[in-house]
Scaffold this motif. Sequence first.
Motif, mmCIF file in Angstrom:
data_model
loop_
_atom_site.group_PDB
_atom_site.id
_atom_site.type_symbol
_atom_site.label_atom_id
_atom_site.label_comp_id
_atom_site.label_asym_id
_atom_site.label_seq_id
_atom_site.Cartn_x
_atom_site.Cartn_y
_atom_site.Cartn_z
ATOM 1 N N PRO A 89 0.834 -1.206 0.000
ATOM 2 C CA PRO A 89 0.000 0.000 0.000
ATOM 3 C C PRO A 89 0.866 1.254 0.000
ATOM 4 O O PRO A 89 2.024 1.228 0.424
ATOM 5 C CB PRO A 89 -0.809 -0.119 1.293
ATOM 6 C CG PRO A 89 -0.077 -1.084 2.138
ATOM 7 C CD PRO A 89 0.710 -1.973 1.232
ATOM 8 N N ASP A 90 0.306 2.344 -0.464
ATOM 9 C CA ASP A 90 0.983 3.636 -0.482
ATOM 10 C C ASP A 90 -0.037 4.707 -0.091
ATOM 11 O O ASP A 90 -0.516 5.473 -0.933
ATOM 12 C CB ASP A 90 1.561 3.913 -1.873
ATOM 13 C CG ASP A 90 2.469 5.134 -1.883
ATOM 14 O OD1 ASP A 90 2.917 5.571 -0.801
ATOM 15 O OD2 ASP A 90 2.711 5.666 -2.978
ATOM 16 N N PRO A 91 -0.393 4.740 1.196
ATOM 17 C CA PRO A 91 -1.427 5.676 1.639
ATOM 18 C C PRO A 91 -0.962 7.128 1.521
ATOM 19 O O PRO A 91 0.234 7.409 1.450
ATOM 20 C CB PRO A 91 -1.651 5.284 3.097
ATOM 21 C CG PRO A 91 -0.375 4.638 3.513
ATOM 22 C CD PRO A 91 0.172 3.965 2.289
ATOM 23 N N ALA A 92 -1.931 8.029 1.520
ATOM 24 C CA ALA A 92 -1.651 9.458 1.407
ATOM 25 C C ALA A 92 -2.222 10.203 2.613
ATOM 26 O O ALA A 92 -3.032 9.663 3.369
ATOM 27 C CB ALA A 92 -2.275 10.001 0.113
ATOM 28 N N GLY A 93 -1.790 11.436 2.783
ATOM 29 C CA GLY A 93 -2.355 12.330 3.789
ATOM 30 C C GLY A 93 -2.232 11.816 5.212
ATOM 31 O O GLY A 93 -1.185 11.313 5.621
ATOM 32 N N GLU A 94 -3.338 11.945 5.960
ATOM 33 C CA GLU A 94 -3.368 11.520 7.364
ATOM 34 C C GLU A 94 -3.084 10.030 7.502
ATOM 35 O O GLU A 94 -2.448 9.599 8.467
ATOM 36 C CB GLU A 94 -4.731 11.825 7.987
ATOM 37 C CG GLU A 94 -4.969 13.273 8.291
ATOM 38 C CD GLU A 94 -6.325 13.477 8.962
ATOM 39 O OE1 GLU A 94 -6.819 12.570 9.651
ATOM 40 O OE2 GLU A 94 -6.884 14.568 8.783
ATOM 41 N N VAL B 145 3.020 -11.099 7.948
ATOM 42 C CA VAL B 145 3.198 -9.836 7.231
ATOM 43 C C VAL B 145 2.102 -8.856 7.633
ATOM 44 O O VAL B 145 0.917 -9.181 7.557
ATOM 45 C CB VAL B 145 3.171 -10.062 5.696
ATOM 46 C CG1 VAL B 145 3.340 -8.747 4.956
ATOM 47 C CG2 VAL B 145 4.242 -11.061 5.279
ATOM 48 N N LEU B 146 2.507 -7.665 8.037
ATOM 49 C CA LEU B 146 1.580 -6.597 8.387
ATOM 50 C C LEU B 146 1.678 -5.493 7.338
ATOM 51 O O LEU B 146 2.777 -5.100 6.962
ATOM 52 C CB LEU B 146 1.916 -6.027 9.757
ATOM 53 C CG LEU B 146 1.013 -4.882 10.230
ATOM 54 C CD1 LEU B 146 0.701 -5.029 11.717
ATOM 55 C CD2 LEU B 146 1.631 -3.527 9.955
ATOM 56 N N SER B 147 0.527 -5.013 6.885
ATOM 57 C CA SER B 147 0.456 -3.892 5.943
ATOM 58 C C SER B 147 -0.450 -2.821 6.539
ATOM 59 O O SER B 147 -1.488 -3.132 7.114
ATOM 60 C CB SER B 147 -0.139 -4.337 4.606
ATOM 61 O OG SER B 147 0.647 -5.343 4.035
ATOM 62 N N CYS B 148 -0.071 -1.582 6.359
ATOM 63 C CA CYS B 148 -0.863 -0.461 6.855
ATOM 64 C C CYS B 148 -1.255 0.418 5.680
ATOM 65 O O CYS B 148 -0.441 0.674 4.793
ATOM 66 C CB CYS B 148 -0.061 0.350 7.862
ATOM 67 S SG CYS B 148 -1.000 1.709 8.603
ATOM 68 N N GLY B 149 -2.511 0.878 5.695
ATOM 69 C CA GLY B 149 -3.010 1.739 4.636
ATOM 70 C C GLY B 149 -3.651 0.966 3.505
ATOM 71 O O GLY B 149 -3.755 1.459 2.389
ATOM 72 N N VAL B 150 -4.109 -0.241 3.810
ATOM 73 C CA VAL B 150 -4.718 -1.099 2.799
ATOM 74 C C VAL B 150 -6.105 -0.556 2.445
ATOM 75 O O VAL B 150 -6.926 -0.345 3.325
ATOM 76 C CB VAL B 150 -4.824 -2.553 3.312
ATOM 77 C CG1 VAL B 150 -5.506 -3.438 2.294
ATOM 78 C CG2 VAL B 150 -3.440 -3.092 3.668
#
Length: 153
Positions: free
Chosen positions: A31-36, A77-82
């Motif tokens: 993931p490639d989250p944006a902003g907050e 595996v942990l992913s953030c902003g999914v």
Amino acid sequence: MLLAQIMALAIVIPLTACTGSPGPVTVNGAPDPAGEQRSACLTLGAALPSSLGPGLERREVQPASPFVAAWGSPPTVLSCGVPGVAPGYRPDVTLAVVDDVGWFAEERGDTVRYSTPTRRPRVVLLLPASVQAFDVLATLAALVRDATRSTTA
């Protein structure tokens, strides 16, 4: 739109063989989250521990991403902003709540996919079925709670 959400569910696919190799864990589609959400995920990533318990030491992720972390072999595996939520999730489903974080579990063969459908940014944890889930969730829950926000409050 549904196809995009389904594709997002496969955000992280550990490709490293389950041979006990200490090498990097290869992931596709980090993931490639944006902003907050980006800021929250960077906070979570910085707080993640070097170990989730016996045999679950931190591993390098390839390609490197501040939004993905891995431990152990076979990898957790942990992913953030999914983006999106799991197709099986419905608002009336009972979540496993650990330290105020609701986890939605989906069995997927040799792994269990835990996600946080009621938190932003969303966190997904792919856990080998052989790993004691509660211990890992208990280790991560306070970190996830502190870095993300509830959407139900």
